[in-house]
Design a protein around this motif. Structure first.
Motif, PDB file in Angstrom:
ATOM      1  N   ILE A 300      -0.102 -71.928 -46.092  1.00  0.00           N
ATOM      2  CA  ILE A 300       0.247 -71.576 -47.384  1.00  0.00           C
ATOM      3  C   ILE A 300       1.670 -71.084 -47.399  1.00  0.00           C
ATOM      4  CG2 ILE A 300      -0.391 -69.747 -49.115  1.00  0.00           C
ATOM      5  CD1 ILE A 300      -3.007 -70.321 -48.634  1.00  0.00           C
ATOM      6  N   ALA A 301       1.928 -70.199 -46.431  1.00  0.00           N
ATOM      7  CA  ALA A 301       3.315 -69.608 -46.384  1.00  0.00           C
ATOM      8  C   ALA A 301       4.499 -70.776 -46.132  1.00  0.00           C
ATOM      9  CB  ALA A 301       3.734 -68.680 -45.184  1.00  0.00           C
ATOM     10  N   ILE A 302       4.040 -71.639 -45.510  1.00  0.00           N
ATOM     11  CA  ILE A 302       5.020 -72.970 -45.202  1.00  0.00           C
ATOM     12  C   ILE A 302       5.325 -73.448 -46.806  1.00  0.00           C
ATOM     13  CG2 ILE A 302       5.529 -75.299 -44.311  1.00  0.00           C
ATOM     14  CD1 ILE A 302       5.882 -72.602 -42.520  1.00  0.00           C
ATOM     15  N   GLU A 303       3.996 -73.729 -47.418  1.00  0.00           N
ATOM     16  CA  GLU A 303       4.112 -74.510 -48.577  1.00  0.00           C
ATOM     17  C   GLU A 303       5.056 -73.512 -49.707  1.00  0.00           C
ATOM     18  OE1 GLU A 303       1.744 -74.567 -52.588  1.00  0.00           O
ATOM     19  OE2 GLU A 303       0.249 -74.253 -50.768  1.00  0.00           O
ATOM     20  N   LYS A 304       4.890 -72.266 -49.710  1.00  0.00           N
ATOM     21  CA  LYS A 304       5.632 -71.437 -50.594  1.00  0.00           C
ATOM     22  C   LYS A 304       7.269 -71.589 -50.292  1.00  0.00           C
ATOM     23  CE  LYS A 304       2.010 -70.153 -52.568  1.00  0.00           C
ATOM     24  NZ  LYS A 304       1.672 -70.562 -53.868  1.00  0.00           N
ATOM     25  N   VAL A 305       7.369 -71.645 -48.883  1.00  0.00           N
ATOM     26  CA  VAL A 305       8.796 -71.722 -48.643  1.00  0.00           C
ATOM     27  C   VAL A 305       9.496 -73.200 -49.222  1.00  0.00           C
ATOM     28  CG1 VAL A 305      10.436 -72.198 -46.506  1.00  0.00           C
ATOM     29  CG2 VAL A 305       8.664 -70.371 -46.670  1.00  0.00           C
ATOM     30  N   ILE A 306       8.430 -74.233 -49.121  1.00  0.00           N
ATOM     31  CA  ILE A 306       9.088 -75.639 -49.790  1.00  0.00           C
ATOM     32  C   ILE A 306       8.939 -75.642 -51.152  1.00  0.00           C
ATOM     33  CG2 ILE A 306       8.489 -78.074 -49.789  1.00  0.00           C
ATOM     34  CD1 ILE A 306       7.215 -77.672 -46.906  1.00  0.00           C
ATOM     35  N   ALA A 307       7.848 -74.860 -51.721  1.00  0.00           N
ATOM     36  CA  ALA A 307       7.423 -74.968 -53.180  1.00  0.00           C
ATOM     37  C   ALA A 307       8.673 -74.291 -54.014  1.00  0.00           C
ATOM     38  CB  ALA A 307       6.158 -74.397 -53.546  1.00  0.00           C
ATOM     39  N   ILE A 308       9.081 -73.179 -53.819  1.00  0.00           N
ATOM     40  CA  ILE A 308      10.064 -72.231 -54.447  1.00  0.00           C
ATOM     41  C   ILE A 308      11.385 -72.874 -54.607  1.00  0.00           C
ATOM     42  CG2 ILE A 308      11.407 -69.957 -54.258  1.00  0.00           C
ATOM     43  CD1 ILE A 308       8.879 -68.772 -52.961  1.00  0.00           C
ATOM     44  N   PRO A 309      11.983 -73.450 -53.429  1.00  0.00           N
ATOM     45  CA  PRO A 309      13.352 -74.254 -53.818  1.00  0.00           C
ATOM     46  C   PRO A 309      13.027 -75.515 -54.856  1.00  0.00           C
ATOM     47  CG  PRO A 309      13.074 -73.825 -51.603  1.00  0.00           C
ATOM     48  CD  PRO A 309      11.762 -73.492 -52.044  1.00  0.00           C
ATOM     49  N   LEU A 310      11.925 -76.147 -54.499  1.00  0.00           N
ATOM     50  CA  LEU A 310      11.571 -77.321 -55.618  1.00  0.00           C
ATOM     51  C   LEU A 310      11.477 -76.792 -56.747  1.00  0.00           C
ATOM     52  CD1 LEU A 310      10.809 -80.246 -55.577  1.00  0.00           C
ATOM     53  CD2 LEU A 310       8.544 -79.802 -55.327  1.00  0.00           C
ATOM     54  N   VAL A 311      10.855 -75.769 -57.068  1.00  0.00           N
ATOM     55  CA  VAL A 311      10.697 -75.328 -58.579  1.00  0.00           C
ATOM     56  C   VAL A 311      12.031 -74.906 -59.278  1.00  0.00           C
ATOM     57  CG1 VAL A 311       9.633 -73.630 -59.832  1.00  0.00           C
ATOM     58  CG2 VAL A 311       8.223 -74.702 -58.276  1.00  0.00           C
ATOM     59  N   LEU A 312      12.724 -74.388 -58.491  1.00  0.00           N
ATOM     60  CA  LEU A 312      14.190 -73.901 -58.862  1.00  0.00           C
ATOM     61  C   LEU A 312      15.023 -75.011 -58.950  1.00  0.00           C
ATOM     62  CD1 LEU A 312      15.070 -70.880 -56.318  1.00  0.00           C
ATOM     63  CD2 LEU A 312      14.271 -70.929 -58.854  1.00  0.00           C
ATOM     64  N   TYR A 313      14.911 -76.161 -58.304  1.00  0.00           N
ATOM     65  CA  TYR A 313      15.665 -77.289 -58.328  1.00  0.00           C
ATOM     66  C   TYR A 313      15.376 -78.070 -59.443  1.00  0.00           C
ATOM     67  CZ  TYR A 313      17.662 -81.702 -57.173  1.00  0.00           C
ATOM     68  OH  TYR A 313      18.592 -82.948 -57.209  1.00  0.00           O
ATOM     69  N   ILE A 314      13.881 -78.142 -59.856  1.00  0.00           N
ATOM     70  CA  ILE A 314      13.354 -78.747 -61.276  1.00  0.00           C
ATOM     71  C   ILE A 314      13.908 -78.149 -62.334  1.00  0.00           C
ATOM     72  CG2 ILE A 314      11.258 -78.989 -62.433  1.00  0.00           C
ATOM     73  CD1 ILE A 314       9.594 -79.588 -59.978  1.00  0.00           C
ATOM     74  N   ALA A 315      13.854 -76.666 -62.403  1.00  0.00           N
ATOM     75  CA  ALA A 315      14.513 -75.828 -63.243  1.00  0.00           C
ATOM     76  C   ALA A 315      15.925 -76.397 -63.478  1.00  0.00           C
ATOM     77  CB  ALA A 315      14.270 -74.486 -63.058  1.00  0.00           C
ATOM     78  N   ILE A 316      16.615 -76.368 -62.139  1.00  0.00           N
ATOM     79  CA  ILE A 316      18.126 -76.677 -62.459  1.00  0.00           C
ATOM     80  C   ILE A 316      18.147 -77.986 -63.367  1.00  0.00           C
ATOM     81  CG2 ILE A 316      20.148 -77.504 -61.335  1.00  0.00           C
ATOM     82  CD1 ILE A 316      19.308 -75.290 -59.306  1.00  0.00           C
ATOM     83  N   MET A 317      17.495 -79.008 -62.937  1.00  0.00           N
ATOM     84  CA  MET A 317      17.369 -80.434 -63.738  1.00  0.00           C
ATOM     85  C   MET A 317      17.010 -80.261 -64.954  1.00  0.00           C
ATOM     86  SD  MET A 317      15.933 -83.049 -60.829  1.00  0.00           S
ATOM     87  CE  MET A 317      14.442 -82.188 -60.475  1.00  0.00           C
ATOM     88  N   MET A 318      16.109 -79.488 -65.400  1.00  0.00           N
ATOM     89  CA  MET A 318      15.609 -79.243 -66.812  1.00  0.00           C
ATOM     90  C   MET A 318      16.717 -78.524 -67.721  1.00  0.00           C
ATOM     91  SD  MET A 318      11.831 -77.917 -66.665  1.00  0.00           S
ATOM     92  CE  MET A 318      11.477 -77.737 -68.231  1.00  0.00           C
TER      93      MET A 318
END
Length: 594
Positions: A300-318
């Motif tokens: 789960i910790a590894i997943e969060k490390v991957i998910a947080i930058p991905l969500v931020l990147y999606i926010a930037i694209m939006m």
């Protein structure tokens, strides 16, 4: 010769040659391995033959000790071959022996422990003159020793031949004589991964059947290797055909399944796709945590490390898409979204926005081009009409000045002059409306006193309003309101609006003209009551050639409001109208000069 190998016979010949070359290569390699294991490449022939015979003697010693311990033989034995021996117990007593021989090449001694009894076996090989197993083994391995390097050469040559024949076989795979097109093979229509599973299943079945029949797993494995060697060329030919047809990956069940899943996911709305992904991720988390909480927390910790930058990147694209959408909504159709770095639906959406901007640019360009062409057409046609029309008016004026006893001629002449002047005004208004709407008029904006236009209008139209039985009521703000306007065009706007009021207002009513400051704008308001019912919308009334008098009995051509709006807009102002029953209101707005 090239066509020969493309025939069925040529392919069969290459097929058989490849199998033979492979068999010779494998046999030669096995021979080289065996010879190397016998150390024939590192020892002299005499040493090598001594070790070969030693191995045979050791094998015979095991046999004789076993037979003696079993009570089958004892005492002196007749020597029937090249081997002479003595078998002694641990106390030194001889229990088994042969006649001595004086012609001895090699001597050997081995110790054996059988049933807690120690035995010593002493032997010698005498001359190898008798044709027994030792002699035959010696002769065989002697020839093998002499041919030890031939095995290496045979392995190399057969391997090269196998490579050459295999390449030739792969080159002609799918080809036919007289044609360079690629033709499907017998199994090419099957999915590649399905065919691989089918062949593997067949191999396992063959091994299982052979192992069950002869109860020898090693022999069954050998049989499976032989079967694999026989079908390997056909497999690689089919593989070559698939590669040549460029459908190796696409013609697999896995690819079709993944393509179907991809198509299914792509066709799903973004919300559903997001929900499915979140469901799968959370399900995997629960399974991992349930199996091992420590590993689960780490995952789960590894997943969060991957998910947080991905969500931020999606926010930037939006955010990037939001900015472009805002610019497009504000009318900036020249900017485009940079699609570099965008992924998934965001890239598709950005392409759609860019396509909208491109389409709007094309539409605007086409409309401007159409408007310019219409303006040019109207100007040119109007010029061609005005020239003969002017002549008609001039000649009618001359005729009107001639003395005649025929009163009808004077009456007809007056009608022609009146209608010709009306047509002339229509043409002039039409040209002016076209120029104004396309921005082809020269505009010289200067700082003007807004109240001056109201005062001038009141003075200029006093008589005309009185003739129309209308009363003008003006109201001007006490503040000194300054605006940027072109005096000539501004007066034309007022002239058109006041002319409409005089033409269409109900007799005996009041007309209101006001000037006031609203926020940072100077607002002119024209109010009157229509003589005819206004069963028409504001936008329709602003169009060209549309008149409030649907019977068209009044003078006018329906261009006044259209010209007034265009002239207002080229000066940076706005003109809007408001209709409430028979109550008509025109509103002019201009920004104040600060």
């Amino acid at each position: 010769m090239k066509g020969l190998w493309r025939t069925i016979g040529g392919k069969v010949a290459l097929y058989i040659a490849s199998i033979l070359a492979l068999a010779i290569t494998v046999g030669s390699c096995v021979g080289v391995i065996v010879i190397a294991d016998l150390e024939f490449y590192t020892q002299s022939k005499e040493t090598a033959m001594y070790q070969v015979t030693e191995r045979d003697v050791l094998s015979r010693s095991f046999e004789l000790v076993s037979r003696y311990d079993g009570g089958l033989i004892s005492g002196m034995q007749e020597q029937q071959g090249n081997l002479s021996y003595q078998l002694c117990k641990g106390d030194g007593s001889i229990v088994l022996w042969t006649d001595d021989s004086t012609d001895t090449n090699w001597e050997y001694e081995f110790s054996h422990l059988v049933n807690d009894e120690q035995y010593v076996f002493k032997a010698s090989v005498n001359g190898l003159k008798i044709n027994d197993s030792f002699k035959r083994s010696y002769d065989f391995y002697s020839k093998v020793y002499d041919l030890r390097y031939v095995a290496i050469i045979s392995a190399i040559v057969s391997f090269v031949l196998f490579i050459v024949v295999s390449i030739a076989l792969l080159c002609v795979a799918g080809k036919r004589k007289g044609s360079d097109d690629i033709h499907k093979g017998i199994f090419t229509h099957l999915p590649f991964d399905f065919m691989c599973i089918l062949l593997l299943g067949m191999e396992i079945l063959v091994v299982s059947i052979v192992a069950g029949l002869i109860n020898d797993y090693d022999s069954a494995i050998g049989t499976g290797i032989i079967v694999a060697a026989l079908i390997a060329p056909a497999f690689f030919m089919d593989l070559a055909i698939r590669i040549k047809m460029k459908n190796l990956i696409k013609n697999t069940l896995i690819y079709r399944l993944l393509a179907f899943i991809k198509k299914l996911i792509i066709n799903l709305p973004l919300v559903w796709r997001t929900a499915i992904i979140l469901f799968v991720v959370n399900l995997v988390e629960l399974i991992i945590v349930f199996m091992d909480s420590g590993v689960g927390l780490f995952a789960i910790a590894i997943e969060k490390v991957i998910a947080i930058p991905l969500v931020l990147y999606i926010a930037i694209m939006m955010r990037k898409l939001q900015k472009q959408g805002k610019l497009l909504a504000e009318g900036d159709i020249d900017t485009t979204v940079d699609t570099n770095g965008l992924i998934w639906d965001f890239k598709v959406h950005s392409n759609n926005i860019n396509s909208i901007a491109i389409g709007m640019n094309k539409a605007v360009d086409a409309k401007l081009k159409s408007e310019r062409m219409k303006t040019e057409l109207i100007t040119n046609v109007s010029h061609d009409i005005k020239t003969p029309l002017t002549s008609i008016i001039n000649y009618c004026t001359l005729i009107e000045g001639e003395k005649t006893d025929n009163e009808k001629i004077a009456e007809y002449t007056e009608v022609v002059i009146r209608q010709s002047n009306k047509l002339k005004r229509l043409i002039e208004n039409l040209v002016e409306a076209s120029k104004a709407s396309t921005g082809n008029l020269e505009v010289s904006l200067t700082e003007c006193d807004a109240g001056m236009f109201v005062s001038q209008c009141s003075g200029e139209y006093d008589d005309k309003l009185e003739n129309s039985k209308l009363t003008l009521v003006t109201k001007i703000s006490n503040e000194n309101l300054k605006i940027k306007a072109d005096g000539k065009h501004m007066w034309r706007v007022f002239d058109n609006l006041m002319n409409n009021i005089c033409k269409y207002s109900l007799e005996g009513t009041r007309v209101f003209l006001t000037l006031e400051k609203i926020e940072d704008q100077a607002v002119f308001t024209f109010k009157n009551i229509s003589r005819e019912p206004l069963d028409i919308s504001e936008e329709e009334l602003m169009e060209r050639f549309v008149r409030g008098d649907s019977s068209r009995n009044t003078e006018g051509n329906g261009l006044g409001l259209s010209i007034a709006r265009s002239l207002t807009e080229i000066q940076g102002g706005t003109l809007n109208i408001d209709i409430d029953g028979d109550f008509f209101k025109a509103i002019l707005r201009f920004s104040l000069v600060k």
